[in-house]
Design an enzyme around this catalytic site. Sequence first.
Site, PDB file in Angstrom:
ATOM      1  N   HIS A   1       0.835  -1.203   0.000  1.00 60.16           N
ATOM      2  CA  HIS A   1       0.000   0.000   0.000  1.00 60.16           C
ATOM      3  C   HIS A   1       0.872   1.257   0.000  1.00 60.16           C
ATOM      4  O   HIS A   1       1.562   1.536   0.970  1.00 60.16           O
ATOM      5  CB  HIS A   1      -0.898  -0.037   1.243  1.00 60.16           C
ATOM      6  CG  HIS A   1      -1.873   1.071   1.355  1.00 60.16           C
ATOM      7  ND1 HIS A   1      -1.842   1.975   2.393  1.00 60.16           N
ATOM      8  CD2 HIS A   1      -2.919   1.419   0.567  1.00 60.16           C
ATOM      9  CE1 HIS A   1      -2.845   2.824   2.253  1.00 60.16           C
ATOM     10  NE2 HIS A   1      -3.510   2.512   1.150  1.00 60.16           N
TER      11      HIS A   1
ATOM     12  N   HIS B   1      -1.099  10.286  -2.960  1.00 54.49           N
ATOM     13  CA  HIS B   1      -2.290   9.631  -2.424  1.00 54.49           C
ATOM     14  C   HIS B   1      -3.588  10.352  -2.763  1.00 54.49           C
ATOM     15  O   HIS B   1      -4.617   9.711  -2.974  1.00 54.49           O
ATOM     16  CB  HIS B   1      -2.189   9.468  -0.911  1.00 54.49           C
ATOM     17  CG  HIS B   1      -3.435   8.879  -0.315  1.00 54.49           C
ATOM     18  ND1 HIS B   1      -3.941   7.655  -0.703  1.00 54.49           N
ATOM     19  CD2 HIS B   1      -4.305   9.366   0.605  1.00 54.49           C
ATOM     20  CE1 HIS B   1      -5.055   7.406  -0.027  1.00 54.49           C
ATOM     21  NE2 HIS B   1      -5.297   8.421   0.760  1.00 54.49           N
TER      22      HIS B   1
END
Length: 332
Positions: A27, A69
């Site tokens: 991630h 992100h």
Amino acid sequence: MIRTLITLVLLSTLSLAAIARPVVIAHRGASGYLPEHTLPAVILAHGMRPDYIEQDLVLSKDGILVVLHDIHLDTVTNVADIFPQRKRTDGRFYAIDFTLAELKNLRVQERRDEKGLQVFANRYQEDGSNAELFRIATFEQQITLIRELNRSRGTNIGLYPELKSPAFHRAAGQDISKIFMAMLAKHNLNHAEANVIVQCFDFNETRRLRNELGLKTSLVQLLAENSWQESDNDYAYLRSPPGLKDIAKVADGIGPWLPQLVDFTSRQPTSLLLDAKALGLKIHPYTLRADQLPPNMNWQQALNLVFDWLKVDGIFTDFPDKVIDYLQNKQK
């Protein structure tokens, strides 16, 4: 007791996890150890041998896919120090307001909250001596880096890109999906055998990618809560049986928030888990973190929950090495 036994039987029967080991998705790279989405975080993640490394994608002012992100810069970079006058009226700094050259001037740091404190206090502590290492990377940089690491190390670690806020980008005059598709084509990655899984929170864009833009790779529909305002989608509907059936027409799986799969109080799985498995949708929940555990669980219990009970097909984790160690030890 009977309900619990029935549930466990259904999970065992419907699970795709018995076919192959669940996939491990790094991630934002090895974000539990180094600033997220930076090239050093990618290199470290690759050394841990996950199945995929994730790239969240937004656009610069000059239409370049960068790995960040979300659409904002202020929580993960020093943009307020370098370009203090470039914030919008809401006080936020947006990647799309900066050219790639300007973005490359910024230093990426551990994610911070509104008070300027690290969200994960025990993660990487930057003293400034290595600040030059942590810069915003382009998607193409990550493609070529991972490809070359795969070649030199004899591995086949895949890409797991997410298209962030397509509607926001269109409102700013940029079509992030078309730019993304062109990048896949440039690197011969738009085919069914490509080791690429594309993800998006916006179901309108998920359908567009498959039906209009000709995406041939695996595709995952991310699921949020309506209160997060990730898009104008009704996520309650998308999590319902009719919604999941709509998803299954274009996507190969779902990426739910882990609490959407299980009630942590009763330890009972939600209907979403069983309904998705019944449709043959792969399930890749987010995010398993050793430093942000589910309520009243330690790390081992959280791993047991995800893999032994929920039997998901893959997991997003900030700590791919820890998850891989667990899965390898299970196979011994």
